[in-house]
Each structure stands twice: as structure tokens, then as C-alpha cells.
Scaffold this motif. Structure first.
Motif, short mmCIF file in Angstrom:
data_model
loop_
_atom_site.label_atom_id
_atom_site.label_comp_id
_atom_site.label_asym_id
_atom_site.label_seq_id
_atom_site.Cartn_x
_atom_site.Cartn_y
_atom_site.Cartn_z
N ASN A 161 -9.59 -12.92 -3.49
CA ASN A 161 -9.11 -11.78 -2.70
C ASN A 161 -10.10 -10.63 -2.71
OD1 ASN A 161 -6.72 -12.95 -1.81
ND2 ASN A 161 -5.61 -12.38 -3.66
N ALA B 27 -7.52 -1.17 -2.03
CA ALA B 27 -7.32 -2.56 -2.44
C ALA B 27 -8.46 -3.03 -3.35
CB ALA B 27 -7.24 -3.45 -1.20
N GLN B 28 -9.68 -2.66 -3.01
CA GLN B 28 -10.84 -3.06 -3.81
C GLN B 28 -10.73 -2.52 -5.24
OE1 GLN B 28 -14.59 -1.14 -2.88
NE2 GLN B 28 -15.71 -3.06 -3.20
N HIS C 112 -2.14 -3.39 -0.26
CA HIS C 112 -3.01 -2.42 0.40
C HIS C 112 -3.98 -3.12 1.36
CE1 HIS C 112 -1.66 1.27 -1.39
NE2 HIS C 112 -1.74 0.76 -2.59
N TYR C 113 -4.39 -4.32 1.01
CA TYR C 113 -5.20 -5.12 1.94
C TYR C 113 -4.40 -5.41 3.21
CZ TYR C 113 -7.65 -9.22 3.83
OH TYR C 113 -8.29 -10.10 4.64
N GLN C 114 -3.12 -5.79 3.04
CA GLN C 114 -2.27 -6.06 4.20
C GLN C 114 -2.09 -4.81 5.07
OE1 GLN C 114 0.92 -7.72 1.60
NE2 GLN C 114 1.03 -9.36 3.11
N ILE D 228 -11.83 -8.76 0.56
CA ILE D 228 -11.81 -7.31 0.76
C ILE D 228 -13.23 -6.78 0.93
CG2 ILE D 228 -11.28 -5.11 -0.37
CD1 ILE D 228 -8.90 -6.70 -1.71
N PHE E 271 -8.48 -0.76 2.60
CA PHE E 271 -9.36 -1.69 1.91
C PHE E 271 -10.03 -1.08 0.68
CE2 PHE E 271 -9.42 -2.97 6.48
CZ PHE E 271 -8.63 -4.09 6.33
#
Length: 296
Positions: free
Chosen positions: A112, A92-93, A83-85, A116, A89
């Protein structure tokens, strides 16, 4: 697809070699539940898909592991990285925080998460700037709402291109838009890797620019601003273009997408909104699809 080379950097961002990190997943176990053979195979397939750039497949595979074993550290961690890619964000967090709940001492996950959170801090500033800048696009990129004839869109067949990242979550918006178009001939297009809900009834085609399978009608409505059509838009014949702004569209994405769809002003774009509240929030004129009321 094969997994990364064992001496290659691990795609999780830990800085370790793959064989010392997620390449060793077959011999690892979650501190809460053991990783069985089926889970290991799913994790290997997910990591291979991620490494190959098939992020939608990786999301589905990591998600399938989490659905079976919600406390699987590697699935939570690597899904957060995916999800970061993808630029998602906030999601992803949440996943990285869940991963650290399962394995608090993991340095890669902590690193990581710091990345983020740093991006999220910058994004807050960027969004404020983009939100202030958006109204400046009105004279050049937004067609007059007087082009609409009230509740119904203009006559003729049209393409509807789903450009949101949250396809299942936005599917109701898509169905409402197609219903508002009052049964006219509509072709719904999805980007590769997009999955519609299992219960969806709308027929869809997949964009494949390499094979020449792209929207080619004169009228086109884009649902969401997350996906760029740059790969095929130059071959499109669309001269009557609209952008349906979803509730979760980032102001920065709108700031990019409106000039792109407008071909820098050569093809004015009519904006559509799901509510008057969003019209006020974005600060641009357009049409509220729910009530089919022109807003200026």
C-alpha cells in the motif's frame, strides 16, 4: 454494520482473504503492545464503517484507537488506507510509514505504501500542469472583483457551504469569512460526516440531497474546493456564487471546481483568498478576505 465476509478480499489491499488478514485481528497483537478487547471492538467497528463507505466514521474510530495506543499497527495501517481512499495521499503516506515502523515485515502495508508513493509522484506532475492551466479560466469563470463593495459582501442572505476535507483546520477561515460578511443572515452547510470543532459556535445544517435539505438561496459561497456539489447543485437557485480558496486546496481540485460552480461559464464565480500570497500562487483574480482588498 457487519464486517466483510471472511472469504472476501481484505479492504487493506494486501491481496489476502479477510479471514487471513484483518479478519484475524482478534487474535493478533502489536509487536509493541497487546491488542485488548476494547481495542479489538473499536477496530472491528472502524473496519465495518470503512467497508460500508462511512469513511469519516472510520477515520474517527481508527483515530480513537491511535489516541489510546499510538503503536497499534492495524489502526495506523487501515487509517492510512482510508486517507488513500479519500485522496489524502500525504497523510496516508505518513500513516503507512508509522505502521511499518511498528511492523516492518508486513507485506500488505509495504504494498500500500508503494501505491501511495506512486500516486504522489504522478500528483506532482499533475499539479504542475493544473497550476499552469488555472489562469486560462479567468476570462470565462471568474467574475470581476469590482462586484464587491470593498470590505462587505453584497446585500442579502446567503448560504456558506463548507467544501473542504479539513473542516477543523479550516474552521478559523470559516469564522473569519462569516465575520467579514458583517453579520448578514448566513446559513452554514456541512456535508454528511463532517464534524465541526467542539468549541465552534456557528450553527450549521447538514446537506441531505435525498431529503431535499440543500442550499437554495440566490447567493452562495463555497469554502474549499475538495467536495463536489454535483449531487445537489443542479437544484440550487444560486446565481451569485463565490469560491473561497483554502491554503490546502489542490490546483487540480480548483481546476475541476471552478468550471463546475460556474456551470461551464453560465454562472461566473468570484474567487476569494485568505492572502495575497495565495492570489499570486493561483494566478487568478479575486478578493482577499483577510484585508478585504480586491485583487486584479
Amino acid at each position: 454494520m457487519s464486517a466483510p465476509g471472511r472469504n472476501s478480499p481484505c479492504p487493506c489491499g494486501s491481496g489476502k482473504r479477510y479471514k487471513e488478514c484483518h479478519g484475524a485481528v482478534a487474535g493478533q497483537a502489536s509487536p509493541i503492545a497487546p491488542v485488548d478487547d476494547t481495542t479489538r471492538r473499536m477496530l472491528d467497528e472502524a473496519l465495518a464503517a470503512q467497508r460500508a463507505g462511512r469513511l469519516a466514521d472510520a477515520v474517527a474510530l481508527y483515530g480513537a484507537v491511535i489516541a489510546i495506543r499510538p503503536d497499534t499497527f492495524d489502526a495506523l495501517h487501515m487509517l492510512g488506507v482510508v486517507h488513500y481512499q479519500r485522496g489524502e495521499f500525504e497523510r496516508a503516506q505518513k500513516l503507512l510509514l508509522s505502521a511499518l515502523d511498528a511492523m516492518p515485515s508486513d507485506a500488505g502495508a509495504r504494498y500500500n505504501l508503494q501505491l501511495i508513493e506512486s500516486v504522489l509522484e504522478r500528483r506532482m506532475v499533475e499539479r504542475d500542469i493544473c497550476r499552469d492551466t488555472l489562469p486560462r479560466l479567468a476570462p470565462r469563470c471568474v467574475a470581476s472583483s469590482a462586484q464587491s463593495d470593498g470590505r462587505h459582501w453584497r446585500n442579502g442572505a446567503l448560504d456558506v457551504i463548507v467544501s473542504t476535507m479539513e473542516v477543523p483546520a479550516r474552521w478559523n477561515d470559516l469564522e473569519r469569512l462569516v465575520g467579514w460578511l458583517d453579520g448578514r443572515q448566513t446559513t452554514v452547510w456541512l456535508y454528511p460526516g463532517m464534524r465541526r470543532p467542539a468549541a465552534a459556535t456557528l450553527a450549521c445544517r447538514e446537506i441531505d440531497a435525498a431529503a431535499g435539505s440543500i442550499p437554495r438561496l440566490a447567493q452562495a459561497i463555497f469554502v474549499g474546493a475538495a467536495q463536489s456539489p454535483a449531487q445537489w447543485y443542479g437544484c440550487s437557485a444560486a446565481i451569485d456564487v463565490a469560491l473561497y480558496c483554502c491554503d490546502d486546496d489542490d490546483p487540480c481540485a480548483l481546476l475541476d471546481r471552478i468550471p463546475e460552480l460556474a456551470r461551464e461559464g453560465r454562472t461566473p464565480v468570484t474567487l476569494m483568498f485568505p492572502s495575497t500570497m495565495m492570489v499570486r500562487r493561483i494566478g487568478l483574480p479575486g478578493i482577499v478576505v483577510e484585508g478585504a482588498v480586491a485583487i486584479s
